[in-house]
Design a protein around this motif. Structure first.
Motif, PDB file in Angstrom:
ATOM      1  N   GLY A  60     -42.817 -10.650  47.083  1.00 16.61           N
ATOM      2  CA  GLY A  60     -42.448 -10.541  45.676  1.00 16.61           C
ATOM      3  C   GLY A  60     -42.214 -11.894  45.033  1.00 16.61           C
ATOM      4  O   GLY A  60     -42.597 -12.128  43.883  1.00 16.61           O
ATOM      5  N   ALA A  61     -41.599 -12.815  45.798  1.00 18.16           N
ATOM      6  CA  ALA A  61     -41.334 -14.156  45.264  1.00 18.16           C
ATOM      7  C   ALA A  61     -42.629 -14.880  44.923  1.00 18.16           C
ATOM      8  O   ALA A  61     -42.704 -15.626  43.942  1.00 18.16           O
ATOM      9  CB  ALA A  61     -40.522 -14.960  46.281  1.00 18.16           C
ATOM     10  N   LYS A  62     -43.672 -14.642  45.724  1.00 19.79           N
ATOM     11  CA  LYS A  62     -44.964 -15.272  45.462  1.00 19.79           C
ATOM     12  C   LYS A  62     -45.614 -14.723  44.199  1.00 19.79           C
ATOM     13  O   LYS A  62     -46.508 -15.335  43.638  1.00 19.79           O
ATOM     14  CB  LYS A  62     -45.900 -15.066  46.661  1.00 19.79           C
ATOM     15  CG  LYS A  62     -45.461 -15.817  47.912  1.00 19.79           C
ATOM     16  CD  LYS A  62     -46.362 -15.501  49.093  1.00 19.79           C
ATOM     17  CE  LYS A  62     -45.913 -16.234  50.350  1.00 19.79           C
ATOM     18  NZ  LYS A  62     -46.735 -15.846  51.528  1.00 19.79           N
ATOM     19  N   LYS A  63     -45.153 -13.547  43.758  1.00 32.36           N
ATOM     20  CA  LYS A  63     -45.719 -12.922  42.563  1.00 32.36           C
ATOM     21  C   LYS A  63     -44.815 -13.090  41.347  1.00 32.36           C
ATOM     22  O   LYS A  63     -45.021 -12.445  40.331  1.00 32.36           O
ATOM     23  CB  LYS A  63     -45.976 -11.442  42.832  1.00 32.36           C
ATOM     24  CG  LYS A  63     -47.034 -11.208  43.910  1.00 32.36           C
ATOM     25  CD  LYS A  63     -47.258  -9.725  44.159  1.00 32.36           C
ATOM     26  CE  LYS A  63     -48.329  -9.502  45.216  1.00 32.36           C
ATOM     27  NZ  LYS A  63     -48.539  -8.064  45.505  1.00 32.36           N
ATOM     28  N   GLY A  64     -43.783 -13.928  41.504  1.00 31.86           N
ATOM     29  CA  GLY A  64     -42.946 -14.224  40.349  1.00 31.86           C
ATOM     30  C   GLY A  64     -41.553 -13.634  40.360  1.00 31.86           C
ATOM     31  O   GLY A  64     -40.739 -13.932  39.488  1.00 31.86           O
ATOM     32  N   PHE A  65     -41.234 -12.784  41.356  1.00 39.23           N
ATOM     33  CA  PHE A  65     -39.894 -12.240  41.448  1.00 39.23           C
ATOM     34  C   PHE A  65     -38.912 -13.334  41.873  1.00 39.23           C
ATOM     35  O   PHE A  65     -39.259 -14.241  42.631  1.00 39.23           O
ATOM     36  CB  PHE A  65     -39.823 -11.121  42.499  1.00 39.23           C
ATOM     37  CG  PHE A  65     -40.285  -9.778  42.004  1.00 39.23           C
ATOM     38  CD1 PHE A  65     -39.386  -8.845  41.530  1.00 39.23           C
ATOM     39  CD2 PHE A  65     -41.629  -9.448  42.036  1.00 39.23           C
ATOM     40  CE1 PHE A  65     -39.808  -7.605  41.089  1.00 39.23           C
ATOM     41  CE2 PHE A  65     -42.071  -8.207  41.598  1.00 39.23           C
ATOM     42  CZ  PHE A  65     -41.148  -7.280  41.122  1.00 39.23           C
ATOM     43  N   ASP A  66     -37.671 -13.221  41.397  1.00 36.16           N
ATOM     44  CA  ASP A  66     -36.609 -14.067  41.916  1.00 36.16           C
ATOM     45  C   ASP A  66     -36.424 -13.757  43.402  1.00 36.16           C
ATOM     46  O   ASP A  66     -36.333 -12.596  43.796  1.00 36.16           O
ATOM     47  CB  ASP A  66     -35.302 -13.775  41.155  1.00 36.16           C
ATOM     48  CG  ASP A  66     -34.125 -14.536  41.727  1.00 36.16           C
ATOM     49  OD1 ASP A  66     -33.966 -15.713  41.387  1.00 36.16           O
ATOM     50  OD2 ASP A  66     -33.380 -13.934  42.527  1.00 36.16           O
ATOM     51  N   ARG A  67     -36.379 -14.786  44.254  1.00 37.41           N
ATOM     52  CA  ARG A  67     -36.356 -14.569  45.701  1.00 37.41           C
ATOM     53  C   ARG A  67     -35.125 -13.782  46.140  1.00 37.41           C
ATOM     54  O   ARG A  67     -35.218 -12.867  46.962  1.00 37.41           O
ATOM     55  CB  ARG A  67     -36.416 -15.912  46.436  1.00 37.41           C
ATOM     56  CG  ARG A  67     -36.261 -15.826  47.960  1.00 37.41           C
ATOM     57  CD  ARG A  67     -37.393 -15.020  48.614  1.00 37.41           C
ATOM     58  NE  ARG A  67     -37.092 -14.678  49.994  1.00 37.41           N
ATOM     59  CZ  ARG A  67     -37.369 -15.447  51.043  1.00 37.41           C
ATOM     60  NH1 ARG A  67     -37.959 -16.621  50.865  1.00 37.41           N
ATOM     61  NH2 ARG A  67     -37.075 -15.059  52.264  1.00 37.41           N
ATOM     62  N   VAL A  68     -33.958 -14.145  45.618  1.00 38.99           N
ATOM     63  CA  VAL A  68     -32.742 -13.449  46.039  1.00 38.99           C
ATOM     64  C   VAL A  68     -32.800 -11.974  45.642  1.00 38.99           C
ATOM     65  O   VAL A  68     -32.542 -11.089  46.463  1.00 38.99           O
ATOM     66  CB  VAL A  68     -31.493 -14.123  45.441  1.00 38.99           C
ATOM     67  CG1 VAL A  68     -30.239 -13.296  45.748  1.00 38.99           C
ATOM     68  CG2 VAL A  68     -31.332 -15.540  46.005  1.00 38.99           C
ATOM     69  N   LYS A  69     -33.187 -11.699  44.408  1.00 39.74           N
ATOM     70  CA  LYS A  69     -33.290 -10.302  43.970  1.00 39.74           C
ATOM     71  C   LYS A  69     -34.395  -9.568  44.732  1.00 39.74           C
ATOM     72  O   LYS A  69     -34.261  -8.390  45.061  1.00 39.74           O
ATOM     73  CB  LYS A  69     -33.546 -10.243  42.467  1.00 39.74           C
ATOM     74  CG  LYS A  69     -32.335 -10.634  41.627  1.00 39.74           C
ATOM     75  CD  LYS A  69     -32.610 -10.479  40.147  1.00 39.74           C
ATOM     76  CE  LYS A  69     -31.348 -10.728  39.312  1.00 39.74           C
ATOM     77  NZ  LYS A  69     -30.791 -12.068  39.513  1.00 39.74           N
ATOM     78  N   GLY A  70     -35.469 -10.286  45.020  1.00 37.38           N
ATOM     79  CA  GLY A  70     -36.545  -9.689  45.803  1.00 37.38           C
ATOM     80  C   GLY A  70     -36.076  -9.289  47.188  1.00 37.38           C
ATOM     81  O   GLY A  70     -36.385  -8.196  47.680  1.00 37.38           O
ATOM     82  N   ASP A  71     -35.316 -10.170  47.836  1.00 38.34           N
ATOM     83  CA  ASP A  71     -34.783  -9.845  49.163  1.00 38.34           C
ATOM     84  C   ASP A  71     -33.797  -8.684  49.093  1.00 38.34           C
ATOM     85  O   ASP A  71     -33.737  -7.846  49.995  1.00 38.34           O
ATOM     86  CB  ASP A  71     -34.114 -11.071  49.781  1.00 38.34           C
ATOM     87  CG  ASP A  71     -35.116 -12.041  50.385  1.00 38.34           C
ATOM     88  OD1 ASP A  71     -36.313 -11.700  50.445  1.00 38.34           O
ATOM     89  OD2 ASP A  71     -34.713 -13.144  50.801  1.00 38.34           O
ATOM     90  N   GLN A  72     -33.009  -8.638  48.021  1.00 40.19           N
ATOM     91  CA  GLN A  72     -32.087  -7.514  47.857  1.00 40.19           C
ATOM     92  C   GLN A  72     -32.851  -6.201  47.701  1.00 40.19           C
ATOM     93  O   GLN A  72     -32.459  -5.163  48.247  1.00 40.19           O
ATOM     94  CB  GLN A  72     -31.173  -7.766  46.653  1.00 40.19           C
ATOM     95  CG  GLN A  72     -30.163  -8.882  46.909  1.00 40.19           C
ATOM     96  CD  GLN A  72     -29.447  -9.360  45.662  1.00 40.19           C
ATOM     97  OE1 GLN A  72     -29.915  -9.125  44.544  1.00 40.19           O
ATOM     98  NE2 GLN A  72     -28.316 -10.020  45.844  1.00 40.19           N
ATOM     99  N   MET A  73     -33.970  -6.244  46.965  1.00 36.74           N
ATOM    100  CA  MET A  73     -34.818  -5.059  46.839  1.00 36.74           C
ATOM    101  C   MET A  73     -35.396  -4.671  48.201  1.00 36.74           C
ATOM    102  O   MET A  73     -35.490  -3.483  48.543  1.00 36.74           O
ATOM    103  CB  MET A  73     -35.941  -5.329  45.841  1.00 36.74           C
ATOM    104  CG  MET A  73     -35.449  -5.467  44.407  1.00 36.74           C
ATOM    105  SD  MET A  73     -36.706  -6.160  43.303  1.00 36.74           S
ATOM    106  CE  MET A  73     -37.881  -4.817  43.236  1.00 36.74           C
ATOM    107  N   GLY A  74     -35.789  -5.674  48.983  1.00 41.19           N
ATOM    108  CA  GLY A  74     -36.298  -5.405  50.329  1.00 41.19           C
ATOM    109  C   GLY A  74     -35.247  -4.753  51.210  1.00 41.19           C
ATOM    110  O   GLY A  74     -35.551  -3.854  52.006  1.00 41.19           O
TER     111      GLY A  74
END
Length: 203
Positions: A60-74
């Protein structure tokens, strides 16, 4: 059974089966049946499931998501998968959802950490690949499978068994790893019985 207590790491991506996304009822049922049969032998089982079939923070981070929020979604995705497996398995096993509850750590790291914490005899990494190879067997038909390999050789060859944090935790705490094909029904029981399938990673 060869092992009394295990940490079983399941790939979220494997749960999607032949689909490109989500949960495959057939794969979920197959996994549940194998786990139920293993638990019936008296083996103590802790399970960590990835969330790659729903959302992966790094991707997700590679597609523009914030990394921390992306990891939380994961991490939330791992909880969805844990609840799905729980509903299918409904037995006496421990399902550990939510990763480490911290961003920047994969479910491989969560598996290593929890495996050490529960004093597991071994970490079983159930994937759709039947072991550790010299290269990615899905991309390189000339890749050769290892039956057994040391932690040091994995590092020297830069093989991708799991992320480096998780791998280092296992190596430094003496937690052996067996990488095997969980998608073939009966394989979990064979590994627990000591049959030489998959790849054993040890000191």
């Amino acid at each position: 059974m060869k092992y009394k207590r295990i940490l079983l790491k399941l790939s979220g991506e494997s749960l999607q089966g032949s689909q490109k996304y989500g949960l495959s009822p057939e794969v979920l049922q197959s996994y549940a049946e194998q786990i139920r049969a293993a638990a019936a032998t008296g083996v103590q089982i802790g399970i960590v499931i990835g969330g790659g079939n729903i959302f992966r923070g790094l991707t997700g981070a590679k597609k523009g998501f914030d990394r921390v929020k992306g990891d939380q979604m994961g991490m939330l995705a791992t909880i969805i998968n844990s609840l799905a497996l729980q509903s299918a398995e409904a037995g006496y096993v421990v399902i550990i959802g939510g990763g480490t509850s911290n961003p920047y750590f994969t479910t491989d790291s969560a598996s290593a950490l929890r495996g050490i914490e529960i004093e597991a005899d071994v970490m079983l990494k159930g994937t759709r690949v039947d072991g550790v190879y010299t290269a990615d067997p899905e991309k390189d038909p000339a890749a050769v499978k290892f039956d057994e390999i040391s932690f040091e050789e994995v590092l020297d060859r830069r093989l991708k068994v799991m992320d480096l944090t998780a791998f280092t935790l296992c190596r430094e705490n003496g937690l052996q790893i067996i990488v095997f094909d969980m998608d073939t029904p009966g394989n979990l029981g064979k590994v627990l019985a000591g049959e030489r399938i998959g790849t054993l990673v040890k000191k």
